[in-house]
Scaffold this motif. Structure first.
Motif, PDB file in Angstrom:
ATOM      1  N   SER A   1       0.844  -1.205   0.000  1.00 46.25           N
ATOM      2  CA  SER A   1       0.000   0.000   0.000  1.00 46.25           C
ATOM      3  C   SER A   1       0.879   1.255   0.000  1.00 46.25           C
ATOM      4  CB  SER A   1      -1.025   0.000   1.120  1.00 46.25           C
ATOM      5  OG  SER A   1      -0.392   0.152   2.339  1.00 46.25           O
ATOM      6  N   PHE A   2       2.072   1.168   0.601  1.00 44.50           N
ATOM      7  CA  PHE A   2       3.019   2.295   0.521  1.00 44.50           C
ATOM      8  C   PHE A   2       3.444   2.506  -0.942  1.00 44.50           C
ATOM      9  CE2 PHE A   2       7.515   3.565   0.306  1.00 44.50           C
ATOM     10  CZ  PHE A   2       7.459   4.807   0.910  1.00 44.50           C
TER      11      PHE A   2
ATOM     12  N   ASP B   1       1.900   1.677  -3.616  1.00 48.26           N
ATOM     13  CA  ASP B   1       0.757   2.091  -4.453  1.00 48.26           C
ATOM     14  C   ASP B   1       0.710   3.603  -4.665  1.00 48.26           C
ATOM     15  OD1 ASP B   1      -0.303  -0.347  -4.979  1.00 48.26           O
ATOM     16  OD2 ASP B   1      -1.771  -0.320  -3.333  1.00 48.26           O
ATOM     17  N   ARG B   2       1.290   4.346  -3.712  1.00 49.80           N
ATOM     18  CA  ARG B   2       1.259   5.812  -3.811  1.00 49.80           C
ATOM     19  C   ARG B   2       2.089   6.339  -4.981  1.00 49.80           C
ATOM     20  NH1 ARG B   2       1.159   8.864   1.235  1.00 49.80           N
ATOM     21  NH2 ARG B   2       0.365   7.641   2.961  1.00 49.80           N
ATOM     22  N   PHE B   3       3.072   5.510  -5.426  1.00 49.18           N
ATOM     23  CA  PHE B   3       4.011   6.006  -6.439  1.00 49.18           C
ATOM     24  C   PHE B   3       3.465   5.710  -7.831  1.00 49.18           C
ATOM     25  CE2 PHE B   3       6.257   5.532  -2.534  1.00 49.18           C
ATOM     26  CZ  PHE B   3       7.130   6.608  -2.503  1.00 49.18           C
ATOM     27  N   THR B   4       2.719   6.646  -8.362  1.00 52.75           N
ATOM     28  CA  THR B   4       2.056   6.411  -9.651  1.00 52.75           C
ATOM     29  C   THR B   4       2.896   6.933 -10.817  1.00 52.75           C
ATOM     30  OG1 THR B   4       0.844   8.443  -9.259  1.00 52.75           O
ATOM     31  CG2 THR B   4      -0.300   6.399  -8.733  1.00 52.75           C
TER      32      THR B   4
ATOM     33  N   THR C   1       9.790   7.213   4.040  1.00 54.29           N
ATOM     34  CA  THR C   1       8.690   6.368   4.549  1.00 54.29           C
ATOM     35  C   THR C   1       7.895   7.045   5.666  1.00 54.29           C
ATOM     36  OG1 THR C   1      10.220   5.257   6.059  1.00 54.29           O
ATOM     37  CG2 THR C   1       9.804   4.165   3.959  1.00 54.29           C
TER      38      THR C   1
ATOM     39  N   ASP D   1       4.194  13.338   3.094  1.00 53.07           N
ATOM     40  CA  ASP D   1       3.974  13.085   1.663  1.00 53.07           C
ATOM     41  C   ASP D   1       5.195  12.331   1.113  1.00 53.07           C
ATOM     42  OD1 ASP D   1       3.626  13.098  -1.059  1.00 53.07           O
ATOM     43  OD2 ASP D   1       2.967  15.188  -1.174  1.00 53.07           O
TER      44      ASP D   1
ATOM     45  N   VAL E   1       5.754  10.594  -1.553  1.00 53.64           N
ATOM     46  CA  VAL E   1       6.081  10.769  -2.973  1.00 53.64           C
ATOM     47  C   VAL E   1       6.849  12.079  -3.169  1.00 53.64           C
ATOM     48  CG1 VAL E   1       5.160  10.959  -5.316  1.00 53.64           C
ATOM     49  CG2 VAL E   1       4.104   9.376  -3.691  1.00 53.64           C
TER      50      VAL E   1
END
Ligand code: C5P
Length: 232
Positions: free
Chosen positions: A19-20, A22-25, A214, A218, A220
């Motif tokens: 889930s961590f 997943d933030r990096f799109t 981490t 924010d 990202v």
């Protein structure tokens, strides 16, 4: 592989890690998986992160007799990771066996780097417990030299040691450096720290960044800030 920012995913479960990530799109970060995550989530977490398109530094720091390390490295190689590591203290025969074990049938292999001395070992421990009566920095450089002579690709070291490692072992020998903090962030438990920009100026090849990313509100944005300072 050129300069890159590696995020130390020091999480204890697969769910939290995925889930961590997943933030990096946008840009896909290079990910470090350490003992905590590997021992709790198993090889499957490596496959899952790889399937999502991330490059992986599997930080398991192997140290055993050459034959055992060779076979363990062969098992890790089948996970298709990008960087593996071991302890240089295991000796040249172990390092050479590890490189052999990692080599795939087509002759390619992940990068193999060595831990010289753990940053938790100080001069006193070196002398009183390990009975090595030499300056710590000389021991680090000697282990780095053993690693390059054994055919390894680099070492994990402090950003403060990167220049000397390159002078001793050659400019193409990789320096992978933790202990990274922004000028305005807390040092936590790290004692010898450097900013991403300063690490770039020292010639570090990869920076390993954990809590700065981490634990950021924010992550990202913190990652992109590291990239802007170190790569772009
Ligand atoms: O949170 P932080 O940026 O301090 O995390 C650094 C990462 O690099 C952690 O995963 C830590 O275990 C690892 N590391 C280190 N110092 C070393 C070797 C590895 O901080 N000498």
């Amino acid at each position: 592989m050129g300069k890159d920012v590696i995020i130390a995913c020091d999480f204890s479960s697969a769910e939290e890690t995925l889930s961590f990530l997943d933030r990096f799109t946008g840009r896909k970060p290079f990910v470090k998986i350490g003992m905590e995550l590997f021992y709790s989530a198993g090889p499957e977490i490596v496959r899952q992160i790889k399937e999502r398109g991330h490059r992986i530094f599997l930080d398991l720091k192997l140290h055993d007799i050459p034959n055992t390390v060779k076979k363990a490295m062969a098992a890790l190689s089948s996970l298709d990771v990008d960087i593996c590591n071991l302890h240089a203290a295991g000796g040249s025969a172990m390092m050479k066996a590890a490189a052999e074990g990692l080599t795939r049938p087509d002759g390619t292999r992940p990068l193999l780097i060595a831990v010289t001395q753990l940053t938790s070992i100080d001069q006193k421990t070196l002398e009183n417990e390990l009975l090595i009566e030499k300056p710590l920095d000389r021991v680090v450089m000697s282990y780095a030299k053993n690693a390059v002579d054994s055919g390894l690709d680099g070492v994990v070291c402090s950003p403060l040691e990167a220049k000397k490692v390159h002078e001793t072992c050659g400019s193409s020998f990789l320096t992978v450096t933790p202990g990274i903090r922004f000028a305005d962030s807390s040092s936590d438990d790290q004692k010898r720290i450097m900013t991403p920009a300063a690490a770039k100026a020292e010639g570090c090849d990869y920076i390993v960044v954990g809590r700065v990313i981490t634990a950021a509100s924010d992550p990202v944005a913190a990652y992109e800030r590291c990239c802007a300072e170190f790569i772009d």
